[in-house]
Design a protein around this motif. Structure first.
Motif, PDB file in Angstrom:
ATOM      1  N   UNK A 145       0.853  -1.239  -0.261  1.00 19.10           N
ATOM      2  CA  UNK A 145       0.064   0.088   0.089  1.00 19.10           C
ATOM      3  C   UNK A 145       0.768   1.103  -0.047  1.00 19.10           C
ATOM      4  N   UNK A 146       0.204   2.205  -0.347  1.00 21.29           N
ATOM      5  CA  UNK A 146       0.872   3.693  -0.220  1.00 21.29           C
ATOM      6  C   UNK A 146       1.404   3.991   1.068  1.00 21.29           C
ATOM      7  N   UNK A 147       0.620   3.767   2.165  1.00 23.25           N
ATOM      8  CA  UNK A 147       0.861   3.938   3.649  1.00 23.25           C
ATOM      9  C   UNK A 147       2.107   3.493   3.954  1.00 23.25           C
ATOM     10  N   UNK A 158      10.895  11.886 -12.524  1.00 25.85           N
ATOM     11  CA  UNK A 158       9.814  12.347 -13.425  1.00 25.85           C
ATOM     12  C   UNK A 158      10.734  13.656 -14.103  1.00 25.85           C
ATOM     13  N   UNK A 159      10.110  14.382 -14.979  1.00 25.93           N
ATOM     14  CA  UNK A 159      10.812  15.586 -15.794  1.00 25.93           C
ATOM     15  C   UNK A 159      10.890  16.622 -15.119  1.00 25.93           C
ATOM     16  N   UNK A 160       9.881  16.922 -14.138  1.00 23.74           N
ATOM     17  CA  UNK A 160       9.874  18.393 -13.432  1.00 23.74           C
ATOM     18  C   UNK A 160       9.730  18.217 -11.868  1.00 23.74           C
ATOM     19  N   UNK A 161       9.860  19.331 -11.296  1.00 23.26           N
ATOM     20  CA  UNK A 161       9.756  19.423  -9.773  1.00 23.26           C
ATOM     21  C   UNK A 161       8.240  19.236  -9.435  1.00 23.26           C
ATOM     22  N   UNK A 162       7.257  19.525 -10.278  1.00 24.88           N
ATOM     23  CA  UNK A 162       5.955  19.676  -9.928  1.00 24.88           C
ATOM     24  C   UNK A 162       5.397  18.318  -9.437  1.00 24.88           C
ATOM     25  N   UNK A 163       6.234  17.250 -10.181  1.00 23.82           N
ATOM     26  CA  UNK A 163       5.727  15.731 -10.060  1.00 23.82           C
ATOM     27  C   UNK A 163       6.124  15.325  -8.358  1.00 23.82           C
ATOM     28  N   UNK A 164       7.136  15.842  -7.748  1.00 24.82           N
ATOM     29  CA  UNK A 164       7.505  15.986  -6.531  1.00 24.82           C
ATOM     30  C   UNK A 164       6.452  16.156  -5.681  1.00 24.82           C
ATOM     31  N   UNK A 168       3.806  13.712  -3.126  1.00 21.28           N
ATOM     32  CA  UNK A 168       3.674  14.195  -1.676  1.00 21.28           C
ATOM     33  C   UNK A 168       2.138  14.225  -1.200  1.00 21.28           C
ATOM     34  N   UNK A 169       1.517  14.732  -2.478  1.00 25.95           N
ATOM     35  CA  UNK A 169       0.015  14.791  -2.318  1.00 25.95           C
ATOM     36  C   UNK A 169      -0.712  13.594  -2.201  1.00 25.95           C
ATOM     37  N   UNK A 170      -0.449  12.558  -2.936  1.00 31.53           N
ATOM     38  CA  UNK A 170      -1.029  11.533  -3.028  1.00 31.53           C
ATOM     39  C   UNK A 170      -0.611  10.494  -1.835  1.00 31.53           C
ATOM     40  N   UNK A 171       0.588  10.707  -1.256  1.00 29.19           N
ATOM     41  CA  UNK A 171       0.872  10.151   0.047  1.00 29.19           C
ATOM     42  C   UNK A 171       0.544  10.604   1.108  1.00 29.19           C
ATOM     43  N   UNK A 172      -0.223  11.920   1.228  1.00 36.12           N
ATOM     44  CA  UNK A 172      -0.522  12.816   2.000  1.00 36.12           C
ATOM     45  C   UNK A 172       0.353  13.031   3.096  1.00 36.12           C
ATOM     46  N   UNK A 173       1.507  13.568   2.707  1.00 37.06           N
ATOM     47  CA  UNK A 173       2.872  13.863   3.466  1.00 37.06           C
ATOM     48  C   UNK A 173       3.005  15.349   3.335  1.00 37.06           C
ATOM     49  N   UNK A 174       2.428  16.073   4.557  1.00 37.42           N
ATOM     50  CA  UNK A 174       2.573  17.465   4.642  1.00 37.42           C
ATOM     51  C   UNK A 174       4.074  17.974   4.648  1.00 37.42           C
ATOM     52  N   UNK A 175       4.417  19.149   4.297  1.00 34.95           N
ATOM     53  CA  UNK A 175       5.663  19.855   4.391  1.00 34.95           C
ATOM     54  C   UNK A 175       6.277  19.649   5.855  1.00 34.95           C
ATOM     55  N   UNK A 241     -11.341   9.647  -6.658  1.00 30.67           N
ATOM     56  CA  UNK A 241     -12.384  10.298  -6.262  1.00 30.67           C
ATOM     57  C   UNK A 241     -11.844  11.444  -5.255  1.00 30.67           C
ATOM     58  N   UNK A 242     -10.783  11.199  -4.630  1.00 28.62           N
ATOM     59  CA  UNK A 242     -10.410  12.008  -3.404  1.00 28.62           C
ATOM     60  C   UNK A 242      -9.643  13.378  -4.167  1.00 28.62           C
ATOM     61  N   UNK A 243      -8.770  13.141  -5.044  1.00 32.48           N
ATOM     62  CA  UNK A 243      -7.941  14.293  -5.585  1.00 32.48           C
ATOM     63  C   UNK A 243      -8.263  14.409  -6.956  1.00 32.48           C
ATOM     64  N   UNK A 244      -8.826  15.821  -7.244  1.00 35.30           N
ATOM     65  CA  UNK A 244      -9.172  16.040  -8.563  1.00 35.30           C
ATOM     66  C   UNK A 244      -8.154  16.036  -9.533  1.00 35.30           C
ATOM     67  N   UNK A 245      -8.362  15.619 -10.826  1.00 28.76           N
ATOM     68  CA  UNK A 245      -7.402  15.526 -11.887  1.00 28.76           C
ATOM     69  C   UNK A 245      -6.569  14.101 -11.818  1.00 28.76           C
TER      70      UNK A 245
END
Length: 481
Positions: A145-147, A158-164, A168-175, A241-245
């Motif tokens: 699991x992702x947990x 990935x090709x750019x920093x936006x993927x980082x 982190x958003x799908x793993x639900x890891x805050x800054x 369902x949880x994260x748009x896009x």
């Protein structure tokens, strides 16, 4: 005594009017031709205005980025196809800045990935590419699991920093300190190096274009050495369902490697979409035409690295993450338009132009250039003029000339009444004048014949008797004998 009185020079008959009907027919024909030509010119001009060259600004990242290369291909395609559209490419430091420029209304087109901040006025024209999220573990180790990844050091390929930020958003890891465990993989690092014990990475999340993942032989080579395990993301539907896009994707067996087969069975994961977007204020006709060009030239727009090689129509569903532009939606929902749908605007323009121009020429013809038919009553003047010269005719020859002139006037009147060059106005007056002059000529003819006979008789009575010359000669001969 001569029976011919003093002769007067024969009066020239009045000049005949030009053939009015022929002239008017020529005018009508000319105006009809001009009306059609000007209407066609108006339609052509209107079409040219509607299809006038339009320059669209395309905001992209660096010149070597996928979206910049796609924009260049689209610009070349439009130019080669003599399209009315021209693409002006504006490069930025990255795609995020390109989207910011688009959001400021400084660009008409842009390419965005669905994990980016979507400009409010963005509308989808086409889906250019899908990105797959590959959850890779070292060797034969499974990641259930992702947990589990929250306690591991994870490399993001990935090709750019936006993927980082996306990972982190799908793993639900805050800054914070925990976020530091999610790192961008070094540029050019291979899976062998990332899974090496020295690297310290317990998992790799690769975000790759679906079209590129199928072509990349590196996965197969590493798999043959037993270097990684591809794991399913069982939370895919929940994340979608949880994260748009985010979209739920399925990797078919053998997608990454045919031998060994990876995955060995269909596998669930998540993905992102690359969208070609336009400003919502773009006209429906422009958006629809662009969408048509993109859909009909998929093979020509795909990049060598696989990006945009499987272009799809924009989603026209109401709950789509980025709504389809109305022009693109119209084209998708009704790909085969009728003749009237395609050319109704030009037909309406042509009908309006034909009506207006025709009315103008009709008014010019009726009020200015049309030669009006001569009134029959006006010919009475010429008839009476013949009548006034009857009393000056002192010979039958002169009278015959007047008779011919009168008959010529009558003949012209009959022809004119037939072909429309003479109207019936004053026809009774003309008939009365003609009959009067005709009778006058008859009476004058009888008079001249009668007086001509009397003059011949008087001449015969007053002439001296003539002697027979033969008898005189005989007498002279006898005397001489």
């Amino acid at each position: 005594m001569s029976t011919e009185g003093p002769t007067s020079s024969p009066t020239e008959p009045p000049p005949r009017r030009p053939k009015v009907i022929k002239t008017n027919q020529q005018q009508v024909f000319l105006y009809v031709v001009l009306t059609l030509l000007l209407s066609l010119a108006t339609v052509w001009g209107g079409r040219a205005m509607l299809h006038n060259s339009e320059t669209l600004t395309f905001a992209v990242g660096t010149p070597n980025s996928d979206e910049a290369l796609f924009a260049a291909k689209l610009a070349t395609l439009l130019k080669n196809n003599a399209s009315r559209f021209r693409i002006k490419i504006v490069n930025n430091a990255d795609n995020a800045k390109a989207l910011a420029q688009f959001d400021r209304k400084q660009a008409d087109l842009a390419v965005l990935r669905t994990d980016a901040k979507v400009p409010l006025r963005a509308r989808t024209l086409a889906i250019l590419e899908h990105d797959l999220v590959l959850l890779l573990g070292p060797g034969g180790k499974k990641i259930k699991s992702l947990a589990e990844l929250k306690k591991k050091k994870v490399a993001v390929v990935a090709e750019n920093e936006s993927s980082l930020a996306f990972v982190r958003s799908i793993l639900d890891i805050p800054d914070g300190p925990d976020a530091a465990r999610i790192q961008m993989a070094p540029q050019g690092a291979t899976l062998d190096k990332l899974f090496a014990p020295a690297s310290g990475f317990g998992a790799v999340i690769a975000i790759v274009h679906a079209s590129r993942a199928v072509r990349d032989k590196a996965y197969e080579q590493v798999a043959k050495r037993g270097g990684f395990t591809l794991n399913a993301i069982d939370e895919a539907k929940a994340l979608a369902r949880k994260i748009p896009g985010i979209s739920s994707e399925t990797l078919t067996a053998g997608t990454l490697s045919a031998s060994p087969e990876i995955p060995d069975d269909d596998l669930d994961t998540i993905g992102l979409e690359w969208l070609l977007v336009a400003q919502s204020r773009m006209s429906a006709s422009t958006a629809g035409e662009l969408a048509r060009v993109v859909y009909e030239n998929k093979s020509a727009l795909g990049l060598d690295n696989g990006f945009a090689s499987r272009i799809e129509p924009a989603s026209v569903e109401k709950d789509a993450y980025v709504m389809a532009h109305q022009g693109a939606a119209d084209y998708i929902n009704d790909d085969t338009k009728s003749f009237m749908d395609k050319y109704s605007d030009l037909m309406y323009l042509g009908a309006a132009a034909l009506s207006v121009i025709g009315s103008i020429f009709a008014a010019i013809y009726a009020k200015i250039t049309r030669i009006a038919p001569e009134k029959a009553g006006e010919l009475s003047t010429a008839v009476l003029d013949v009548g006034e010269r009857i009393e000056h005719a002192h010979s039958l020859d002169q009278l015959e000339c007047l008779q011919d002139e009168l008959e010529g006037i009558l003949r012209g009147a009959v022809i004119g009444l037939r072909d429309g060059t003479i109207s019936t106005d004053g026809l009774d007056t003309f008939k009365l004048g003609y009959e009067f002059v005709r009778d006058e000529i008859g009476m004058r003819r009888d008079y001249l014949k009668r007086h001509c006979g009397e003059a011949d008789k008087v001449a015969q009575d007053t002439a001296p008797p003539q002697q027979d010359e033969s008898k005189i000669v005989v007498v002279k001969t006898a005397q001489s004998a």
